[in-house]
Motif scaffolding. Structure first.
Motif, PDB file in Angstrom:
ATOM      1  N   HIS A   1       6.003 -27.996 -10.761  1.00 28.81           N
ATOM      2  CA  HIS A   1       5.612 -29.409 -10.703  1.00 28.81           C
ATOM      3  C   HIS A   1       4.692 -29.671  -9.510  1.00 28.81           C
ATOM      4  O   HIS A   1       3.725 -30.428  -9.615  1.00 28.81           O
TER       5      HIS A   1
ATOM      6  N   HIS B   1       0.589 -31.032  -9.274  1.00 26.81           N
ATOM      7  CA  HIS B   1      -0.096 -31.977  -8.373  1.00 26.81           C
ATOM      8  C   HIS B   1      -1.401 -31.383  -7.849  1.00 26.81           C
ATOM      9  O   HIS B   1      -2.445 -32.038  -7.860  1.00 26.81           O
TER      10      HIS B   1
ATOM     11  N   CYS C   1       4.737 -40.525  -7.595  1.00 29.83           N
ATOM     12  CA  CYS C   1       5.566 -39.609  -8.373  1.00 29.83           C
ATOM     13  C   CYS C   1       7.023 -39.814  -7.987  1.00 29.83           C
ATOM     14  O   CYS C   1       7.342 -40.041  -6.821  1.00 29.83           O
TER      15      CYS C   1
ATOM     16  N   HIS D   1       9.912 -31.965  -5.431  1.00 31.20           N
ATOM     17  CA  HIS D   1       8.837 -31.034  -5.095  1.00 31.20           C
ATOM     18  C   HIS D   1       9.333 -30.004  -4.089  1.00 31.20           C
ATOM     19  O   HIS D   1      10.354 -30.216  -3.441  1.00 31.20           O
TER      20      HIS D   1
HETATM   21 ZN   LIG Z   1       5.491 -35.004  -8.453  1.00 27.54          ZN
END
Ligand SMILES: [Zn+2]
Length: 147
Positions: free
Chosen positions: A10, A14, A111, A115
């Motif tokens: 993920h 980005h 978001c 992360h």
């Molecule tokens: Zn994210």
């Protein structure tokens, strides 16, 4: 979050989006399927995307990943965030505070997901296929583990 949530993938998404926007002036992916082994992102895309573009994107993404960028969260009011970001994909009930995830100075976007803390944890991104059909570019990619 369990290890089955692909925080590395993920986070790579980005960085990939940031590179796509900076390199081609396209938007961020409008659809993404993120899985631990293999992921895909779809972009609205005008122009040519060949192997050369795929290698260029890989190089730029990996240069960012391997430079050890911190992944940092900040919180903005919805009003402040709306000036800088497209909030149309944010749920209407997301509240008055918007969480923004920054990858060094290379990318920032709202978001809600988890992360990694630093891009060194992501490893190396490999684009395993690219298809451009009717203005939709699909990139499939995987990660080689961080060594
Ligand atoms: Zn994210």
């Amino acid at each position: 979050m369990g290890k089955d949530y692909a925080t590395d993938m993920h986070t790579a998404e980005h960085v990939l989006n940031g590179v796509m926007v900076a390199t081609f002036g396209c938007g961020r992916c409008f659809s993404a399927h993120i899985n631990p082994k293999k992921s895909k992102c779809d972009y609205h895309f005008d122009g040519v995307f060949s192997d050369a573009e795929a290698r260029l994107v890989e190089e730029r993404v990996n240069a960012i990943l391997q430079s050890g960028q911190p992944v940092v969260e900040t919180f903005l009011s919805r009003e402040e965030a709306a000036v800088r970001f497209d909030l149309t994909r944010l749920p209407a009930d997301a509240g008055e505070t918007v969480r923004v995830i920054s990858v060094g100075e290379h990318d920032a976007c709202p978001c809600i997901g988890p992360h990694v803390a630093n891009t060194l944890e992501v490893g190396t991104l490999r684009i395993i296929s690219h298809d451009l059909n009717d203005g939709v570019l699909r990139l499939r990619f995987r990660l080689d583990a961080a060594s």
